[in-house]
Motif scaffolding. Structure first.
Motif, mmCIF file in Angstrom:
data_model
loop_
_atom_site.group_PDB
_atom_site.id
_atom_site.type_symbol
_atom_site.label_atom_id
_atom_site.label_comp_id
_atom_site.label_asym_id
_atom_site.label_seq_id
_atom_site.Cartn_x
_atom_site.Cartn_y
_atom_site.Cartn_z
ATOM 1 N N GLY A 32 0.794 -1.224 0.000
ATOM 2 C CA GLY A 32 0.000 0.000 0.000
ATOM 3 C C GLY A 32 0.824 1.270 0.000
ATOM 4 N N ARG A 33 2.071 1.206 -0.441
ATOM 5 C CA ARG A 33 2.921 2.395 -0.469
ATOM 6 C C ARG A 33 2.903 3.101 -1.816
ATOM 7 N NH1 ARG A 33 6.239 -1.199 2.796
ATOM 8 N NH2 ARG A 33 7.393 -1.767 0.933
ATOM 9 N N VAL A 34 2.117 2.596 -2.759
ATOM 10 C CA VAL A 34 1.919 3.242 -4.058
ATOM 11 C C VAL A 34 0.430 3.511 -4.185
ATOM 12 C CG1 VAL A 34 2.191 3.021 -6.550
ATOM 13 C CG2 VAL A 34 3.889 2.001 -5.038
ATOM 14 N N LYS A 35 0.077 4.792 -4.388
ATOM 15 C CA LYS A 35 -1.341 5.174 -4.418
ATOM 16 C C LYS A 35 -1.648 6.005 -5.656
ATOM 17 C CE LYS A 35 -1.746 5.296 0.611
ATOM 18 N NZ LYS A 35 -2.659 4.204 0.847
ATOM 19 N N LEU A 36 -2.881 5.875 -6.109
ATOM 20 C CA LEU A 36 -3.412 6.678 -7.197
ATOM 21 C C LEU A 36 -4.744 7.239 -6.713
ATOM 22 C CD1 LEU A 36 -3.448 7.607 -10.191
ATOM 23 C CD2 LEU A 36 -4.645 5.483 -10.696
ATOM 24 N N LYS A 37 -4.835 8.557 -6.609
ATOM 25 C CA LYS A 37 -6.050 9.233 -6.113
ATOM 26 C C LYS A 37 -6.464 8.705 -4.740
ATOM 27 C CE LYS A 37 -7.687 9.934 -10.794
ATOM 28 N NZ LYS A 37 -8.676 9.539 -11.799
ATOM 29 N N GLY A 38 -5.489 8.448 -3.883
ATOM 30 C CA GLY A 38 -5.764 8.010 -2.524
ATOM 31 C C GLY A 38 -6.056 6.522 -2.380
ATOM 32 N N GLN A 39 -6.099 5.795 -3.476
ATOM 33 C CA GLN A 39 -6.397 4.364 -3.444
ATOM 34 C C GLN A 39 -5.113 3.567 -3.674
ATOM 35 O OE1 GLN A 39 -9.520 3.022 -2.864
ATOM 36 N NE2 GLN A 39 -10.110 5.137 -2.450
ATOM 37 N N ASN A 40 -4.982 2.458 -2.948
ATOM 38 C CA ASN A 40 -3.832 1.578 -3.156
ATOM 39 C C ASN A 40 -3.880 0.999 -4.563
ATOM 40 O OD1 ASN A 40 -3.126 2.058 -0.535
ATOM 41 N ND2 ASN A 40 -3.905 0.116 0.234
ATOM 42 N N VAL A 41 -2.684 0.797 -5.133
ATOM 43 C CA VAL A 41 -2.572 0.277 -6.485
ATOM 44 C C VAL A 41 -1.963 -1.116 -6.431
ATOM 45 C CG1 VAL A 41 -1.490 0.664 -8.727
ATOM 46 C CG2 VAL A 41 -2.288 2.599 -7.405
ATOM 47 N N LYS A 42 -2.565 -2.054 -7.146
ATOM 48 C CA LYS A 42 -2.015 -3.402 -7.230
ATOM 49 C C LYS A 42 -0.821 -3.398 -8.188
ATOM 50 C CE LYS A 42 -6.242 -5.993 -6.360
ATOM 51 N NZ LYS A 42 -7.163 -7.003 -6.890
ATOM 52 N N PRO A 43 0.121 -4.344 -8.020
ATOM 53 C CA PRO A 43 1.299 -4.371 -8.902
ATOM 54 C C PRO A 43 0.953 -4.548 -10.377
ATOM 55 C CG PRO A 43 1.587 -5.876 -7.057
ATOM 56 C CD PRO A 43 0.192 -5.361 -6.987
ATOM 57 N N SER A 44 -0.188 -5.136 -10.691
ATOM 58 C CA SER A 44 -0.555 -5.392 -12.086
ATOM 59 C C SER A 44 -1.323 -4.235 -12.730
ATOM 60 C CB SER A 44 -1.399 -6.663 -12.173
ATOM 61 O OG SER A 44 -2.578 -6.503 -11.413
ATOM 62 N N TYR A 45 -1.525 -3.135 -11.988
ATOM 63 C CA TYR A 45 -2.265 -1.994 -12.515
ATOM 64 C C TYR A 45 -1.556 -1.444 -13.753
ATOM 65 C CZ TYR A 45 -4.592 2.517 -12.753
ATOM 66 O OH TYR A 45 -5.309 3.603 -13.187
ATOM 67 N N GLU A 46 -2.322 -1.098 -14.782
ATOM 68 C CA GLU A 46 -1.747 -0.573 -16.015
ATOM 69 C C GLU A 46 -1.517 0.939 -15.898
ATOM 70 O OE1 GLU A 46 -3.884 -1.612 -19.536
ATOM 71 O OE2 GLU A 46 -4.078 -3.700 -18.914
ATOM 72 N N VAL A 47 -0.316 1.362 -16.200
ATOM 73 C CA VAL A 47 0.072 2.770 -16.123
ATOM 74 C C VAL A 47 -0.470 3.511 -17.342
ATOM 75 C CG1 VAL A 47 2.030 4.348 -16.049
ATOM 76 C CG2 VAL A 47 2.166 2.160 -14.901
ATOM 77 N N LYS A 48 -0.956 4.738 -17.104
ATOM 78 C CA LYS A 48 -1.435 5.584 -18.192
ATOM 79 C C LYS A 48 -0.730 6.945 -18.090
ATOM 80 C CE LYS A 48 -5.892 3.305 -17.927
ATOM 81 N NZ LYS A 48 -5.626 2.532 -16.730
#
Length: 138
Positions: A32-48
């Motif tokens: 949970g040390r990587v967040k997008l808009k306050g939400q935790n990001v899973k390692p498989s999340y696609e970067v945009k």
């Protein structure tokens, strides 16, 4: 080529040199040390491109805006072109100030400082070599 256009967040953070290994980047996402808009990001999340990520690494906190996608790890000069560090100045200054206050304490029972220890203490105090330890007057 459609496969090449997708990029996982853990691979992206490794490629732009935020983390030393991809495993560390994956572990940071899971913790949970990587967040997008306050939400935790899973390692498989696609970067945009255009997204802003909040990354915590120890006491350091960064806000990174994606400006491009890097699929492979490159040298530091090239890696900087794929993101923009938008961390506020006060946050950066607070992190850097933690390293400018040297602690000159030694544990009890460690004995006399070695030659290497004396050199490190002299570097911290910005004295002439041996100046702190010598009682002679210049």
């Amino acid at each position: 080529m459609a496969e090449k256009e997708k990029l996982r967040i853990d691979k992206y953070l490794w490629a732009i040199r935020v983390f030393k290994t991809r495993t560390l980047a994956t572990d940071a996402c899971k913790a949970g040390r990587v967040k997008l808009k306050g939400q935790n990001v899973k390692p498989s999340y696609e970067v945009k491109v255009g997204e802003i990520y909040h990354v915590s690494k120890g006491i350091e906190r960064k806000q990174l805006k994606v400006t491009g996608l890097s699929y492979n790890r490159t040298d530091a000069k090239t890696a900087v072109t794929f993101y923009e560090d938008i961390t506020p100045e006060e946050e950066t200054a607070r992190y850097k100030s933690a390293f400018h206050s040297p602690a000159l304490t030694r544990d009890r029972g460690t004995g006399r400082p070695t030659k290497k220890d004396r050199r490190e203490i002299d570097d911290l105090l910005d004295n002439e070599p041996g100046g702190f330890w010598n009682d002679e007057e210049d």
